[in-house]
Structures are given as structure tokens and as C-alpha cells.
Enzyme design. Structure first.
Site, PDB file in Angstrom:
ATOM      1  N   ARG A  27      28.978 -51.487 -23.434  1.00 34.27           N
ATOM      2  CA  ARG A  27      28.571 -51.172 -24.801  1.00 34.27           C
ATOM      3  C   ARG A  27      29.793 -51.158 -25.695  1.00 34.27           C
ATOM      4  O   ARG A  27      30.750 -50.442 -25.423  1.00 34.27           O
ATOM      5  CB  ARG A  27      27.912 -49.794 -24.871  1.00 34.27           C
ATOM      6  CG  ARG A  27      26.501 -49.805 -24.381  1.00 34.27           C
ATOM      7  CD  ARG A  27      25.845 -48.468 -24.625  1.00 34.27           C
ATOM      8  NE  ARG A  27      24.753 -48.317 -23.680  1.00 34.27           N
ATOM      9  CZ  ARG A  27      24.088 -47.192 -23.480  1.00 34.27           C
ATOM     10  NH1 ARG A  27      24.426 -46.112 -24.167  1.00 34.27           N
ATOM     11  NH2 ARG A  27      23.102 -47.135 -22.611  1.00 34.27           N
ATOM     12  N   SER A 119      20.823 -49.142 -25.983  1.00 33.58           N
ATOM     13  CA  SER A 119      19.923 -47.999 -25.864  1.00 33.58           C
ATOM     14  C   SER A 119      19.694 -47.270 -27.187  1.00 33.58           C
ATOM     15  O   SER A 119      19.188 -47.845 -28.135  1.00 33.58           O
ATOM     16  CB  SER A 119      20.448 -47.055 -24.784  1.00 33.58           C
ATOM     17  OG  SER A 119      19.515 -46.034 -24.532  1.00 33.58           O
ATOM     18  N   HIS A 120      20.128 -46.013 -27.249  1.00 35.89           N
ATOM     19  CA  HIS A 120      19.856 -45.176 -28.419  1.00 35.89           C
ATOM     20  C   HIS A 120      21.003 -45.213 -29.438  1.00 35.89           C
ATOM     21  O   HIS A 120      20.981 -44.476 -30.413  1.00 35.89           O
ATOM     22  CB  HIS A 120      19.627 -43.735 -27.944  1.00 35.89           C
ATOM     23  CG  HIS A 120      20.667 -43.302 -26.965  1.00 35.89           C
ATOM     24  ND1 HIS A 120      20.652 -43.696 -25.645  1.00 35.89           N
ATOM     25  CD2 HIS A 120      21.773 -42.574 -27.118  1.00 35.89           C
ATOM     26  CE1 HIS A 120      21.705 -43.215 -25.042  1.00 35.89           C
ATOM     27  NE2 HIS A 120      22.410 -42.526 -25.912  1.00 35.89           N
ATOM     28  N   ASP A 284      13.271 -44.318 -27.718  1.00 31.44           N
ATOM     29  CA  ASP A 284      14.557 -44.775 -28.260  1.00 31.44           C
ATOM     30  C   ASP A 284      14.575 -46.289 -28.475  1.00 31.44           C
ATOM     31  O   ASP A 284      13.569 -46.969 -28.278  1.00 31.44           O
ATOM     32  CB  ASP A 284      15.720 -44.315 -27.371  1.00 31.44           C
ATOM     33  CG  ASP A 284      15.774 -45.041 -26.046  1.00 31.44           C
ATOM     34  OD1 ASP A 284      14.709 -45.509 -25.590  1.00 31.44           O
ATOM     35  OD2 ASP A 284      16.857 -45.140 -25.453  1.00 31.44           O
ATOM     36  N   ASP A 286      15.587 -48.953 -26.922  1.00 36.03           N
ATOM     37  CA  ASP A 286      15.138 -49.884 -25.881  1.00 36.03           C
ATOM     38  C   ASP A 286      13.932 -49.354 -25.100  1.00 36.03           C
ATOM     39  O   ASP A 286      13.509 -49.971 -24.127  1.00 36.03           O
ATOM     40  CB  ASP A 286      16.288 -50.213 -24.922  1.00 36.03           C
ATOM     41  CG  ASP A 286      16.772 -49.004 -24.146  1.00 36.03           C
ATOM     42  OD1 ASP A 286      16.762 -47.885 -24.707  1.00 36.03           O
ATOM     43  OD2 ASP A 286      17.161 -49.153 -22.977  1.00 36.03           O
ATOM     44  N   ASP A 288      13.344 -46.544 -23.201  1.00 33.71           N
ATOM     45  CA  ASP A 288      13.322 -45.820 -21.924  1.00 33.71           C
ATOM     46  C   ASP A 288      13.327 -44.294 -22.098  1.00 33.71           C
ATOM     47  O   ASP A 288      12.936 -43.576 -21.187  1.00 33.71           O
ATOM     48  CB  ASP A 288      14.432 -46.293 -20.966  1.00 33.71           C
ATOM     49  CG  ASP A 288      15.822 -46.200 -21.548  1.00 33.71           C
ATOM     50  OD1 ASP A 288      15.955 -45.799 -22.726  1.00 33.71           O
ATOM     51  OD2 ASP A 288      16.782 -46.523 -20.822  1.00 33.71           O
ATOM     52  N   ARG A 289      13.739 -43.796 -23.270  1.00 28.13           N
ATOM     53  CA  ARG A 289      13.703 -42.339 -23.482  1.00 28.13           C
ATOM     54  C   ARG A 289      12.417 -41.939 -24.203  1.00 28.13           C
ATOM     55  O   ARG A 289      11.773 -42.776 -24.838  1.00 28.13           O
ATOM     56  CB  ARG A 289      14.882 -41.887 -24.338  1.00 28.13           C
ATOM     57  CG  ARG A 289      16.218 -42.072 -23.656  1.00 28.13           C
ATOM     58  CD  ARG A 289      17.345 -41.464 -24.474  1.00 28.13           C
ATOM     59  NE  ARG A 289      18.586 -41.528 -23.700  1.00 28.13           N
ATOM     60  CZ  ARG A 289      19.669 -40.819 -23.956  1.00 28.13           C
ATOM     61  NH1 ARG A 289      19.695 -39.978 -24.983  1.00 28.13           N
ATOM     62  NH2 ARG A 289      20.739 -40.931 -23.199  1.00 28.13           N
ATOM     63  N   THR A 352      23.960 -36.978 -12.480  1.00 30.93           N
ATOM     64  CA  THR A 352      23.468 -37.526 -13.751  1.00 30.93           C
ATOM     65  C   THR A 352      23.467 -39.053 -13.720  1.00 30.93           C
ATOM     66  O   THR A 352      24.421 -39.663 -13.246  1.00 30.93           O
ATOM     67  CB  THR A 352      24.384 -37.022 -14.878  1.00 30.93           C
ATOM     68  OG1 THR A 352      24.282 -35.603 -14.919  1.00 30.93           O
ATOM     69  CG2 THR A 352      23.990 -37.598 -16.216  1.00 30.93           C
ATOM     70  N   GLU A 371      15.353 -36.545 -16.173  1.00 33.76           N
ATOM     71  CA  GLU A 371      16.629 -35.973 -16.592  1.00 33.76           C
ATOM     72  C   GLU A 371      16.400 -35.188 -17.873  1.00 33.76           C
ATOM     73  O   GLU A 371      15.502 -35.514 -18.664  1.00 33.76           O
ATOM     74  CB  GLU A 371      17.638 -37.083 -16.886  1.00 33.76           C
ATOM     75  CG  GLU A 371      18.091 -37.851 -15.666  1.00 33.76           C
ATOM     76  CD  GLU A 371      19.323 -38.676 -15.979  1.00 33.76           C
ATOM     77  OE1 GLU A 371      20.421 -38.221 -15.648  1.00 33.76           O
ATOM     78  OE2 GLU A 371      19.193 -39.754 -16.567  1.00 33.76           O
ATOM     79  N   SER A 373      18.021 -35.379 -20.432  1.00 34.94           N
ATOM     80  CA  SER A 373      18.404 -36.196 -21.583  1.00 34.94           C
ATOM     81  C   SER A 373      17.247 -37.078 -22.061  1.00 34.94           C
ATOM     82  O   SER A 373      17.443 -38.250 -22.348  1.00 34.94           O
ATOM     83  CB  SER A 373      19.633 -37.031 -21.225  1.00 34.94           C
ATOM     84  OG  SER A 373      19.412 -37.720 -20.005  1.00 34.94           O
ATOM     85  N   LYS A 384      13.909 -45.397 -16.423  1.00 32.30           N
ATOM     86  CA  LYS A 384      13.063 -44.398 -17.059  1.00 32.30           C
ATOM     87  C   LYS A 384      12.166 -45.119 -18.068  1.00 32.30           C
ATOM     88  O   LYS A 384      12.478 -46.236 -18.478  1.00 32.30           O
ATOM     89  CB  LYS A 384      13.894 -43.305 -17.692  1.00 32.30           C
ATOM     90  CG  LYS A 384      14.929 -43.768 -18.665  1.00 32.30           C
ATOM     91  CD  LYS A 384      15.973 -42.668 -18.870  1.00 32.30           C
ATOM     92  CE  LYS A 384      17.094 -43.156 -19.763  1.00 32.30           C
ATOM     93  NZ  LYS A 384      18.404 -42.688 -19.357  1.00 32.30           N
TER      94      LYS A 384
HETATM   95  C1  G1P Z   1      23.886 -39.624 -20.669  1.00 30.30           C
HETATM   96  C2  G1P Z   1      22.880 -38.617 -20.155  1.00 30.30           C
HETATM   97  C3  G1P Z   1      22.319 -39.069 -18.823  1.00 30.30           C
HETATM   98  C4  G1P Z   1      21.712 -40.472 -18.961  1.00 30.30           C
HETATM   99  C5  G1P Z   1      22.760 -41.416 -19.551  1.00 30.30           C
HETATM  100  C6  G1P Z   1      22.164 -42.800 -19.840  1.00 30.30           C
HETATM  101  O1  G1P Z   1      24.984 -39.730 -19.775  1.00 30.30           O
HETATM  102  O2  G1P Z   1      23.472 -37.336 -20.018  1.00 30.30           O
HETATM  103  O3  G1P Z   1      21.359 -38.157 -18.367  1.00 30.30           O
HETATM  104  O4  G1P Z   1      21.294 -40.961 -17.713  1.00 30.30           O
HETATM  105  O5  G1P Z   1      23.244 -40.886 -20.786  1.00 30.30           O
HETATM  106  O6  G1P Z   1      21.066 -42.736 -20.727  1.00 30.30           O
HETATM  107  P1  G1P Z   1      26.403 -38.952 -19.986  1.00 30.30           P
HETATM  108  O7  G1P Z   1      26.900 -39.337 -21.348  1.00 30.30           O
HETATM  109  O8  G1P Z   1      26.079 -37.493 -19.942  1.00 30.30           O
HETATM  110  O9  G1P Z   1      27.273 -39.397 -18.855  1.00 30.30           O
HETATM  111 ZN    ZN Z   2      17.551 -46.152 -23.838  1.00 30.57          ZN
END
Ligand code: G1P
Ligand code: ZN
Length: 556
Positions: A27, A119-120, A284, A286, A288-289, A352, A371, A373, A384
Site C-alpha cells: 500500500r 482497503s479502508h 469499507d 473493498d 471486507d469490513r 492479529t 477481529e 477491527s 473477512k
Molecule cells: C489492522 C487491524 C487488524 C486487521 C488489519 C487488516 O492491523 O488491527 O485486525 O486484520 O488491520 O485489516 P494492525 O494495523 O493493527 O496491524
Molecule cells: Zn478492507
């Protein structure tokens, strides 16, 4: 279909620094990807890292509609053909949600997939783009593959590029160029088929018919899920068009931050309150959230996964085969553990990141996982799945309404808390902290967990039961992941956890997770319930003193 041949030329290039995939692919800012050869280098490294090589491979390609997606797909087409890839399955206009891509890889028995998303993270010419590789199981590439990709990027000197002219990705159908095929498919069809196999659409449709007053509002946040939500909620389940907002994928997400939480989904939150919406949801960029809310109700993601497991009978996919196992990431609250225990289902606590669930699922040991998150999912795919979580929650509401016709989200949550107790949970993020300051904070905590005298110590109203740095041995392949977060567990099952983010791009992000277990009481507001634990955590870590931060950047 007419077949046109193509020729391949070797383009000379030099390595770029920093093409190291993070937790979820590479990214970077769009401007970085736009540099000459930058994107090609990374795609070439990805193709070269495919375990059996790119020649003869079938790859799924698609992304979340963000700026630079179209150019990236055309580059992938030219490089894939140049590398002898047999076939690309591409979403119409390059669009595929991450869960839809995971499903397609599995369904088509593809070699893997290239997902174009950050992603987000915000999109547009001044924001982010991302590229990630998924394996034949539909899940994100493991570290062995991402390490190989990175290694190749450090020595790359050329890539083979086919002279295929820009392919029209708006037209469905197959195009062939010599032995190379591009199939442009509907972005939504296969995903809808999958959801119909998992959920009882007729029952849901009937529920909405019986409760025409039940208001649903889904916010796609201008991300990829708009077309999916319109097809499922409006066309299949019969909800009014107005049930989906911000439904057209936009290259810059309407200038917003496509992350479904109470901060960034503010328009949805405001409308849910003002318009008395029973069921509000968001996903989000893409797809997945997910976030689930209602008027005066918020489903904490840690509770969400626990309730989906508790209500598994409301979902035909689980009712049929039973639950093979449940899993959550370590910082996620223990609400799921209680459901697993009561139902006698095997349970796993993983580090995580979604990739740790994949092995368990492939081995048939996990049906539902989540998770904190805002990620919830199941073994129907290996990512997810935001829209899935939303339909799962609608299924829970329909199921619960059989015994309580006017049931609301808070009734469902409170009933669960009555039965299991409540795991109050919140996460405090301190973003872009100076890396040295963050290291100091972690060193105070490390000293505390390494001191044997810490066990039994009183911190405020709490007594330390265990203190460690979480370490995970994968039960399938035996691989060991160390340093996954400092965790201090108290005798009443309350916990404070500190870890450094693995996805941040500037400085360090400290995440503080707190959880307080209340066996009987469930009516306190979350921040009030956990305040004394926050005080304990801040004092112990000396976070304020070391970082100078009085307040977190974001609270979820
Ligand atoms: C964060 C979230 C984690 C998730 C990841 C990708 O990672 O905490 O749960 O799987 O984004 O979406 P972190 O920045 O904490 O490593
Ligand atoms: Zn995402």
C-alpha cells in the site's frame, strides 16, 4: 471470437526501494505507483513469486474501484500475457470486492488472484492504492510468498510485456489473444449465488414483508459494495432503493474515508438516529469490513462474532454442517470464548490479521471467526466479509423476531449479555507516534511482564493474574509467531493489551485494547465501564509521559 496474436518485449527496469508487502499487500500513495516501471516491477515480482510459476496460471483480477485501478488492470493484462499466464478472470470495469474475489478464486479453482485495493484507506490521485496477491485457497499470500515477492523487487532488471492494446473491461465476455484469454465477468453474480447458498433469502424476504415498518439503511461509503448491496438488499430481498446509500463506487470514495466505524461513517450514524432506522450497516472500500448499528444501538465487533456464533442456527450454512470451531484474534474480546465454552465447540486465539484463520479453515477446524477491527467472517471464503456479516445479522434479527415480533438490536444484545455476561471492549489508537517514543512505552510494559513479582500485583482495583507477550504456534503447520502483543490479564478476566500496528505507514501506531468482563451488569455505557482500566493502562505504560499524547487519535 477472433484471435489476435501478440508479441512480447523485455522492458529494462531497475529496482525501487520499499516494495515490501505489509499486513495486506503493498500500500502506497497513488503518486508512487504512477512512477514509470513502479507498478510493473511489483506485478512482475508477484507473478514470479507464484509457487508454480506464472506460465499456464489462471488468475482472478479485480479491485475496489479506486483511482488508478483501470491503469493497473491494463498493466496486469500486458504482464500476465508476457509471462505466459493462460487466463485472467476480471470483474467488469475491474470491479470485485475482496470477498467476491476470494470466492471466485475458489470457485474457478484459479491459481490465485491479484486484488487491487488499499482497503479502508482514502483514495484518489493524492491518496492510496494497493496491490495484494491471494493464493488458490482464496486467502492472502503467506509470508513465505510475500517475502519472495519483496526479494524479487530488490533485484529485478526487466519484465516481459505483451503489446496488447487497452482491453475494454466494460463489455462482458471472453477475449483471446493467441493462447491468452481474458474473461470479463459480472462483478456481483457469483457472490450473490454464494450468499443464496449460505442464507435463507426467502425467509428474509418474508420477514421484511411481515415488518414493512422495519427500516434498513446500508452505507457503501462510495466503496465497492454498492452494486452488491443493491442486488441483494433491493433486488433479492425486496427492500426499497433508498435502503442503500452512497452506492456508486467512486474513485476517491466521495472524498471520504471508507472505514465503517462511528467516526468515519458519520452520515449513516446521523441518519440512523434522526430517521429512527432499525438496522444500519456500513462496509469499507473493498467490502471486507462491516459495522452494524441501530437507533441507540451499536454492535461491538467483538460481540458481533460472538452473537453470530450463538445464533448459528439462524443461518442454514451453519445449521446444516454444525460449527467446526470458532476463532478470534488475541485482542478481540473474550465474548466469543464464552459461546464456544457453553456450546462445547473448539476455540482458537490467533495473532492479529486474517491470514492466521486460513490454516484453521483449510484444516476444517474453524467455521466462524472475527477481529475487533470490524472484521467478521466464516469458512465460506478466506477473507473477512462485510456484506456476509450484514446478512448474518439480518438473519439473526429475523430469527429472534419469531419469539419477539418487534425485536430490536438492543433486545438481542441484552438477551445475550443476560446469558453470557458482557465483555465491555474498546480500542484506543495513538497514530503517528515517534517510533522511539513508542519503543519506550513497549519497553516499560516488557519490563513489567518480565518481572515475576508482577503476578498478584494490585493495579487500581485489579489484581494481575497473568502477564505475557502473546506467542502463537499454528496448530496446523507448527509455525511460531512471537511478539504479537503485550497482554495483562486480571483475576476478574479483564484485560489490557498493547501492540504496535503492522499496517501504519507513518511513524508508529500504538494500539491499546481494554476489556472488562461484567458477569451480570450490562447497562453501563462502554467508555464509563472501562475508564478505570484505561487509567491503569496509561499509568503502567507511561504512555502519556513518553509520547506527550493526552488523548488517542481514534477510539473505537
Ligand atoms: C489492522 C487491524 C487488524 C486487521 C488489519 C487488516 O492491523 O488491527 O485486525 O486484520 O488491520 O485489516 P494492525 O494495523 O493493527 O496491524
Ligand atoms: Zn478492507
Amino acid at each position: 471470437m477472433p484471435t489476435s496474436q501478440f508479441s512480447v518485449k523485455q522492458v529494462t527496469t531497475t529496482p525501487f526501494e520499499g516494495q515490501k508487502p505489509g499486513t495486506s499487500g503493498l500500500r502506497k500513495r497513488v503518486k508512487i505507483f504512477q512512477q514509470q516501471h513502479y507498478t510493473e516491477n511489483f506485478i512482475q515480482a508477484t507473478l514470479s513469486a507464484i509457487p508454480d510459476g506464472p506460465a499456464g496460471a489462471t488468475l482472478v483480477v479485480g479491485g475496489d474501484g479506486r483511482y488508478f485501478l483501470k491503469e493497473a488492470v491494463q498493466k496486469i493484462i500486458r504482464l500476465a500475457a508476457g509471462n505466459g499466464v493462460k487466463k485472467l478472470v476480471v470483474g467488469q470495469n475491474g470491479i470485485l470486492s475482496t470477498p467476491a474475489a476470494s470466492n471466485l478464486i475458489r470457485k474457478r479453482k484459479a491459481t490465485g488472484g491479484i486484488l487491487l485495493t488499499a482497503s479502508h484507506n482514502p483514495g484518489g490521485p493524492d491518496n492510496d492504492f494497493g496491490i495484494k496477491y491471494n493464493m488458490s485457497n482464496g486467502g492472502p499470500a503467506p509470508e513465505s510468498v510475500t517475502d519472495k515477492i519483496y526479494k524479487i523487487t530488490t533485484t529485478i532488471s526487466s519484465y516481459p510485456e505483451a503489446d496488447i492494446p487497452a482491453v475494454d473491461l466494460s463489455a462482458l465476455g471472453t477475449k483471446t489473444f493467441g493462447d491468452f484469454t481474458i474473461e470479463v465477468i459480472d462483478s456481483v453474480d457469483d457472490y450473490v449465488i454464494l450468499m443464496k447458498e449460505i442464507f435463507d433469502f426467502a425467509l428474509l424476504k418474508n420477514f421484511f414483508k411481515k415488518r414493512p415498518d422495519y427500516k434498513v439503511l446500508f452505507d457503501s461509503l462510495h466503496g465497492v459494495t454498492g452494486p452488491y448491496a443493491q442486488r441483494i438488499l433491493v433486488k433479492e430481498l425486496g427492500l426499497p432503493e433508498s435502503s442503500v446509500m452512497n452506492a456508486t463506487p467512486s474513485e476517491d470514495f466521495g472524498g471520504g474515508h471508507p472505514d465503517p466505524n462511528l467516526t468515519y461513517a458519520h452520515d449513516l450514524v446521523a441518519r440512523v438516529e434522526k430517521e429512527n432506522i432499525d438496522f444500519g450497516a456500513a462496509s469499507d472500500g473493498d467490502g471486507d469490513r462491516n459495522m452494524i448499528i441501530g437507533k441507540g444501538a451499536f454492535v461491538n465487533p467483538s460481540d458481533s462474532v460472538a452473537l453470530i456464533a450463538a445464533y448459528a442456527d439462524a443461518i442454514p450454512y451453519f445449521k446444516k454442517s454444525g460449527l467446526k470451531g470458532l476463532a478470534r484474534s488475541m485482542p478481540t474480546s473474550g465474548a466469543l470464548d464464552r459461546v464456544a465454552k457453553k456450546k462445547g465447540i473448539q476455540f482458537f486465539e490467533t495473532p492479529t490479521g486474517w491470514k492466521f484463520f486460513g490454516n484453521l479453515m483449510d484444516a476444517g477446524k474453524c467455521s466462524i471467526c472475527g477481529e475487533e477491527s470490524f472484521g467478521t467472517g466464516s469458512d465460506h471464503i478466506r477473507e473477512k466479509d462485510g456484506v456476509w456479516a450484514i446478512i448474518a445479522w439480518l438473519s439473526i434479527v429475523a430469527y429472534a423476531s419469531e419469539s419477539n415480533p418487534k425485536v430490536g438490536l438492543n433486545d438481542i444484545l441484552n438477551k445475550h449479555y443476560e446469558e453470557y455476561g458482557r465483555n465491555y471492549f474498546s480500542r484506543y489508537d495513538y497514530e503517528e507516534v515517534d517510533s522511539d517514543h513508542a519503543a519506550k512505552v513497549m519497553s516499560h510494559l516488557t519490563a513489567f511482564i518480565n518481572d515475576k513479582a508482577s503476578i498478584g500485583k494490585k493495579l487500581g482495583a485489579y489484581e494481575v493474574a497473568t502477564a505475557d507477550n502473546f506467542e502463537y504456534t499454528d496448530p496446523i503447520d507448527g509455525s511460531v509467531s512471537k511478539n504479537q502483543g503485550i497482554r495483562i490479564v486480571f483475576t476478574d478476566a479483564s484485560r489490557i493489551i498493547f501492540r504496535l500496528s503492522g499496517t501504519g505507514s507513518q511513524g508508529a501506531t500504538i494500539r491499546l485494547y481494554v476489556e472488562k468482563y461484567a458477569p451480570k451488569e450490562y447497562k453501563t455505557e462502554t467508555q464509563a465501564a472501562i475508564q478505570d482500566l484505561i487509567d491503569v493502562a496509561l499509568a503502567l505504560s507511561r504512555l502519556r509521559e513518553e509520547t506527550g499524547r493526552e488523548k488517542p487519535t481514534v477510539i473505537t
